[in-house]
Design an enzyme around this catalytic site. Structure first.
Site, PDB file in Angstrom:
ATOM      1  N   ASN A  69       5.122   5.969   3.377  1.00 45.17           N
ATOM      2  CA  ASN A  69       4.335   6.628   2.327  1.00 45.17           C
ATOM      3  C   ASN A  69       4.174   8.131   2.503  1.00 45.17           C
ATOM      4  O   ASN A  69       3.439   8.760   1.738  1.00 45.17           O
ATOM      5  CB  ASN A  69       2.958   5.969   2.239  1.00 45.17           C
ATOM      6  CG  ASN A  69       3.064   4.497   1.895  1.00 45.17           C
ATOM      7  OD1 ASN A  69       3.858   4.109   1.054  1.00 45.17           O
ATOM      8  ND2 ASN A  69       2.282   3.674   2.575  1.00 45.17           N
ATOM      9  N   THR A  70       4.821   8.708   3.512  1.00 42.60           N
ATOM     10  CA  THR A  70       4.851  10.162   3.688  1.00 42.60           C
ATOM     11  C   THR A  70       6.298  10.609   3.612  1.00 42.60           C
ATOM     12  O   THR A  70       7.119  10.170   4.429  1.00 42.60           O
ATOM     13  CB  THR A  70       4.233  10.571   5.044  1.00 42.60           C
ATOM     14  OG1 THR A  70       2.856  10.201   5.061  1.00 42.60           O
ATOM     15  CG2 THR A  70       4.348  12.071   5.265  1.00 42.60           C
ATOM     16  N   LYS A  76       5.190   3.883  17.224  1.00 41.84           N
ATOM     17  CA  LYS A  76       5.203   2.762  16.279  1.00 41.84           C
ATOM     18  C   LYS A  76       6.414   2.881  15.377  1.00 41.84           C
ATOM     19  O   LYS A  76       6.640   3.929  14.765  1.00 41.84           O
ATOM     20  CB  LYS A  76       3.926   2.752  15.444  1.00 41.84           C
ATOM     21  CG  LYS A  76       3.792   1.539  14.522  1.00 41.84           C
ATOM     22  CD  LYS A  76       2.408   1.469  13.910  1.00 41.84           C
ATOM     23  CE  LYS A  76       2.225   0.194  13.103  1.00 41.84           C
ATOM     24  NZ  LYS A  76       0.853   0.075  12.572  1.00 41.84           N
ATOM     25  N   ASN A  98       5.636  -1.571  11.807  1.00 39.17           N
ATOM     26  CA  ASN A  98       4.869  -1.079  10.668  1.00 39.17           C
ATOM     27  C   ASN A  98       5.171  -1.934   9.429  1.00 39.17           C
ATOM     28  O   ASN A  98       5.804  -2.983   9.520  1.00 39.17           O
ATOM     29  CB  ASN A  98       5.229   0.391  10.417  1.00 39.17           C
ATOM     30  CG  ASN A  98       4.067   1.196   9.870  1.00 39.17           C
ATOM     31  OD1 ASN A  98       3.308   0.719   9.033  1.00 39.17           O
ATOM     32  ND2 ASN A  98       3.921   2.428  10.342  1.00 39.17           N
ATOM     33  N   ASN A 138       0.839  -1.199   0.000  1.00 42.89           N
ATOM     34  CA  ASN A 138       0.000   0.000   0.000  1.00 42.89           C
ATOM     35  C   ASN A 138       0.871   1.245   0.000  1.00 42.89           C
ATOM     36  O   ASN A 138       1.947   1.272   0.590  1.00 42.89           O
ATOM     37  CB  ASN A 138      -0.959  -0.005   1.200  1.00 42.89           C
ATOM     38  CG  ASN A 138      -0.408   0.772   2.382  1.00 42.89           C
ATOM     39  OD1 ASN A 138      -0.520   1.994   2.449  1.00 42.89           O
ATOM     40  ND2 ASN A 138       0.211   0.049   3.327  1.00 42.89           N
ATOM     41  N   SER A 183       5.645   5.066   8.735  1.00 43.70           N
ATOM     42  CA  SER A 183       5.059   4.757   7.438  1.00 43.70           C
ATOM     43  C   SER A 183       6.030   5.154   6.335  1.00 43.70           C
ATOM     44  O   SER A 183       6.626   6.231   6.382  1.00 43.70           O
ATOM     45  CB  SER A 183       3.742   5.511   7.250  1.00 43.70           C
ATOM     46  OG  SER A 183       3.305   5.403   5.908  1.00 43.70           O
ATOM     47  N   PHE A 197      -1.767   8.167   4.177  1.00 43.02           N
ATOM     48  CA  PHE A 197      -2.529   8.776   5.285  1.00 43.02           C
ATOM     49  C   PHE A 197      -3.766   9.525   4.774  1.00 43.02           C
ATOM     50  O   PHE A 197      -4.036  10.668   5.145  1.00 43.02           O
ATOM     51  CB  PHE A 197      -1.662   9.743   6.095  1.00 43.02           C
ATOM     52  CG  PHE A 197      -0.554   9.129   6.895  1.00 43.02           C
ATOM     53  CD1 PHE A 197      -0.448   7.756   7.074  1.00 43.02           C
ATOM     54  CD2 PHE A 197       0.413   9.945   7.482  1.00 43.02           C
ATOM     55  CE1 PHE A 197       0.587   7.212   7.826  1.00 43.02           C
ATOM     56  CE2 PHE A 197       1.444   9.407   8.232  1.00 43.02           C
ATOM     57  CZ  PHE A 197       1.538   8.043   8.400  1.00 43.02           C
TER      58      PHE A 197
END
Length: 340
Positions: free
Chosen positions: A183-184, A215, A244, A114, A181, A118
């Site tokens: 993805n940022t 996390k 994560n 994925n 994450s 967010f």
């Protein structure tokens, strides 16, 4: 029944569209009288009750952040037998996330890639839904996972996290700082201890009495994992979530062209199992017994949950296997744990 539905229908659909269809059913299960019927079928054995973070969990098994991004599914997920639901990741500023497609199944690996980014309606909207959820007589423990808004520069991340904490901590059973994450842009750089310390101190102060956890990513080096664990203890945090999604693509059975076509993003599911276990053991080796460690990554069966608990996890979370196991997944886990 669900495996047939998955093979013949859901596996042929865009994964994000399939998720939204499932979410509609789960929301319905959170509404009377459907919630009472679902709970009667899925209620965990009382022997599974777990005390942690000053809270009582009906089961040690819960849903990881990412499934219920906007506090819309928690009641239904609780009715399905999950002991807790971690909502989010929620950002101070509403954001649409990355362009679609951004969710990809790797079916031979029982995994998902994925790069959602967010996508959520922001902390103020989430706070209002949390207020309504707290008024319900029956609900699971609800944790709130917060992240950096994409429009905010990395150097201004602390103030952004603090804003989310101020809005959401008073309404959360526990709060999680997500700095892991992939993805940022720039987010994982916040895991460096010298950067992470002032951020966690500021969020801890903003969270007040609400238990605070951090996390981390599974891609950190072993010494970095343990350094963050020691930092969390030193700052008086309540716990840590390990771990994560991963940016690794090693050892996948899915054909390479399919993996390459999926592109960048975090990998979750069965391939993460071994590293998630290793990170759990690394953390537990350097934190005191009362420090809460929530294990996530590659969890699919009751045996997986038992293994994490035996390795020192206080609680266990899953997400990706929900796509492959279906709505009775939590009941299957809880029944398996009861038979242990």
């Amino acid at each position: 029944m669900y495996p047939l539905l998955f093979r013949t229908v859901l596996a042929r659909m865009d994964p994000e569209r399939a998720h939204h269809l499932a979410a509609a059913v789960i929301r319905l299960l959170g509404v009377a009288p459907f919630a009472a019927v679902a709970r009667a079928l899925t209620r965990p054995d009382p022997a599974l009750r777990t005390e942690a973070l000053g809270l009582r969990f009906d089961s040690p098994f819960g849903v990881a952040a990412g499934f219920d991004k906007d506090v819309r599914l928690a009641a239904g997920l609780g009715a399905l037998g999950f002991g807790h639901v971690e909502v989010g990741t929620i950002t101070a500023v509403p954001q649409p996330g990355n362009p679609r497609p951004r969710l990809f199944r790797l079916i031979p690996d029982r995994a998902v890639i994925n790069r959602m980014g967010f996508n959520n309606g922001g902390a103020e909207a989430a706070a209002e839904r949390l207020r309504r959820l707290r008024r319900r007589r029956t609900r699971p423990v609800v944790g709130v996972n917060i992240g950096k808004s994409r429009v905010v520069a990395v150097e201004d991340a602390t103030a952004d996290y603090v804003r989310s904490a101020q809005l959401l901590a008073p309404l959360a059973d526990y709060l999680v700082v997500n700095v892991s994450s992939p993805n940022t842009p720039g987010l994982r750089g916040l895991q460096a201890v010298e950067t992470l310390r002032p951020l966690l101190e500021a969020v801890r102060d903003a969270a007040g009495a609400t238990p605070l956890l951090v996390k981390i990513a599974p891609d950190l080096a072993d010494d970095e994992v343990q350094a963050i664990a020691r930092l969390a203890v030193d700052l008086g945090l309540a716990g840590l979530i390990a771990a994560n999604t991963t940016i690794s693509r090693e050892g996948l059975r899915t054909p390479g062209p399919i993996v390459l076509a999926a592109g960048e993003g975090g990998l979750s599911g069965a391939p993460l199992k071994l590293r998630a276990m290793a990170v759990l053991r690394l953390v537990r080796a350097v934190v005191p017994p009362e420090f809460v460690v929530i294990s996530a990554g590659g969890v699919e069966t009751a045996a997986d949950v038992r293994e994490r608990l035996a390795a020192g996890a206080t609680l266990v979370q899953g997400y990706t296997a929900f796509l492959y196991r279906g709505p009775l997944w939590a009941r299957q886990i809880n029944r398996g744990l009861s038979r242990a």
